[in-house]
Enzyme design. Structure first.
Site, short mmCIF file in Angstrom:
data_model
loop_
_atom_site.label_atom_id
_atom_site.label_comp_id
_atom_site.label_asym_id
_atom_site.label_seq_id
_atom_site.Cartn_x
_atom_site.Cartn_y
_atom_site.Cartn_z
CB CYS A 227 -1.70 -1.68 7.62
SG CYS A 227 -3.16 -2.27 6.74
CB CYS B 292 -8.18 0.78 1.30
SG CYS B 292 -8.21 -0.07 2.90
CB CYS C 190 -13.08 -9.65 18.28
SG CYS C 190 -14.01 -8.63 19.46
CG ASP D 158 -19.29 -13.57 18.02
OD1 ASP D 158 -18.26 -13.07 18.51
OD2 ASP D 158 -19.62 -13.39 16.83
CD GLN E 86 -17.30 -12.40 12.78
OE1 GLN E 86 -16.14 -11.98 12.79
NE2 GLN E 86 -17.98 -12.64 13.90
CE1 TYR F 109 -23.34 -10.00 24.57
CE2 TYR F 109 -22.91 -12.25 25.26
CZ TYR F 109 -23.05 -10.92 25.57
OH TYR F 109 -22.91 -10.49 26.86
CB CYS G 15 -2.44 4.79 6.50
SG CYS G 15 -4.05 4.08 6.93
CB CYS H 81 -0.91 0.01 1.23
SG CYS H 81 -1.98 1.47 1.32
#
Length: 402
Positions: A59, A134, A360, A334, A239, A266, A56, A50
């Site tokens: 990442c 992106c 997550c 979740d 997701q 959830y 940025c 990128c």
């Protein structure tokens, strides 16, 4: 490597965009330094794909070859579990490919009348990096960047407006929910709303909403979740990549095989619900009423299901109780990043023999896992999931039994 993806030298000194074994020149004082030059690069260093990488803030790790990068993420997961005294089988990870991220949040700042500045926040700054590409994003989102900049231009009538465009690629087209538009002054004028709708139509967006309120609708955004086609509420959680969703949902269904009744807690709009209903009756619960309405609205046209009941329920203030789970064989949950402390306590009290947790956040997963383990469960295996490509984040699915 440090937990945020910075290289760590003795001191310690944390230097972004560096790799283990490298010799570098860094500037600054204290623990946080800035890279000036790589003097002796690692054999694992690669060219980032990128042009915005390094400025940025999206990442952190595009400069690291894929195999060691992924191994580092899995090792971090194992370390997080070990801090809670947990050892388990860690399966080969699922890794998302570039160009598959279907859900991004793009910040907008005032530009010209025809196009705003649009992109991600710069590293360690509130400044905006105005992006042209992106590489993590779905091609439909990348192609739409100029049109999204045009869409955002009418949003700056009030000087305090700092809009964020939450963009989701769906089967019906792009769905954009806008937050951060100043409302104390009455929100957007009629003229600004007309220009917003005209630009949405020019770009053939499916829907544009402002804090969930319709501003433009050409088609209802829809996604397929297993056998069901779900009409998404504005700003609905999905997701981040379809591949990761399929991998996680397939693994969850495989681990739930043999159950007659499953609780999906959830549940959102049914990411796991519809796949699980292919093998057993499912009771689904989520705090968001609009997600439950979307889930139930998809039932009539979803074939081959064993039956789904669903309720809108705050699982923090009113978790599903152990007594309500007496006839349930498997529970799947979740939760958000904060974890599911209250609901996990009820799962621990229950007579369930199997629990499947999707997370997550490995730290809150490990905390909740410790609660289950202390109640007699064991963590049989974990599937690591890397769908936030080139970030320090790793997700997982954990399978418990007793």
């Amino acid at each position: 490597m440090g937990g945020e993806g910075d290289g760590v030298a003795a001191g310690p000194a944390f230097v972004p965009f560096t790799l283990p074994g490298e010799r570098v020149l860094a500037a600054g004082g204290g623990e946080r330094r800035e890279l000036v030059e790589v003097l002796e690069p690692s054999a694992e260093r690669i060219d980032p794909i990128c042009p915005h990488f390094g400025t940025c803030g999206g990442c952190a790790l595009q400069h690291w070859d894929h195999a060691p990068y992924l191994a580092w993420k899995v090792a971090r997961l194992a370390t997080t579990l070990a801090r809670q005294g947990i050892e388990t089988e860690i399966l080969p990870p699922f890794a998302a490919e570039p160009g598959t991220r279907r859900r991004v949040a793009l910040h907008a700042r005032r530009g010209g009348r025809e196009a705003a500045k649009l992109g991600y926040k710069a590293r360690k700054s509130w400044d905006l990096v105005d992006i042209s590409v992106c590489p993590i994003s779905d091609p439909a989102i990348q192609r739409a960047i100029p049109a999204l900049k045009r869409l955002a231009a009418p949003l700056f009538e009030h000087p305090k407006s700092a809009p964020t465009l939450h963009v989701t690629a769906t089967a019906s087209g792009l769905d954009i929910d806008i937050s951060g538009v100043e409302r104390k002054s009455g929100g957007l004028s009629a003229d600004a709303r007309v220009r917003l709708a005209e630009r949405a139509a020019e770009a053939d967006f499916a829907r544009v909403t402002i804090d969930g309120e319709a501003a433009y609708l050409a088609r209802t955004p829809q996604v397929r979740l297993g056998p069901a086609v779900v009409s998404l509420p504005p700003g609905a959680f999905l997701q981040a990549t379809p591949g990761a969703e399929a991998a996680m949902a397939g693994f969850v269904a495989e681990q739930a095989a043999g159950a007659a009744r499953i609780a999906d807690l959830y549940c959102g709009v049914g990411t796991f619900t519809f796949r699980l209903a292919g093998i057993a009756q499912v009771h689904a619960a989520d705090f968001a009423p609009d997600a439950i309405r979307a889930l139930t609205g998809a039932l009539a046209a979803a074939p081959g299901l064993h039956g789904i009941t669903a309720e809108a329920r705050d699982l923090v203030r009113r978790p599903v109780l152990a007594e309500e789970l007496k006839k349930t064989d498997v529970a799947v949950f979740d939760p958000p990043r904060a974890g599911a402390g209250e609901q996990t306590a009820e799962l621990a009290r229950s007579t369930l023999a199997r629990v499947i947790a999707v997370s997550c956040n490995p730290a809150t997963f490990a905390r909740d896992a410790r609660t289950l383990i202390e109640a007699g469960f064991r963590l049989d295996r974990v599937l690591p999931v890397d769908q936030f490509l080139w970030s320090p984040h790793i997700e997982l699915v954990g399978v418990f039994s007793r």
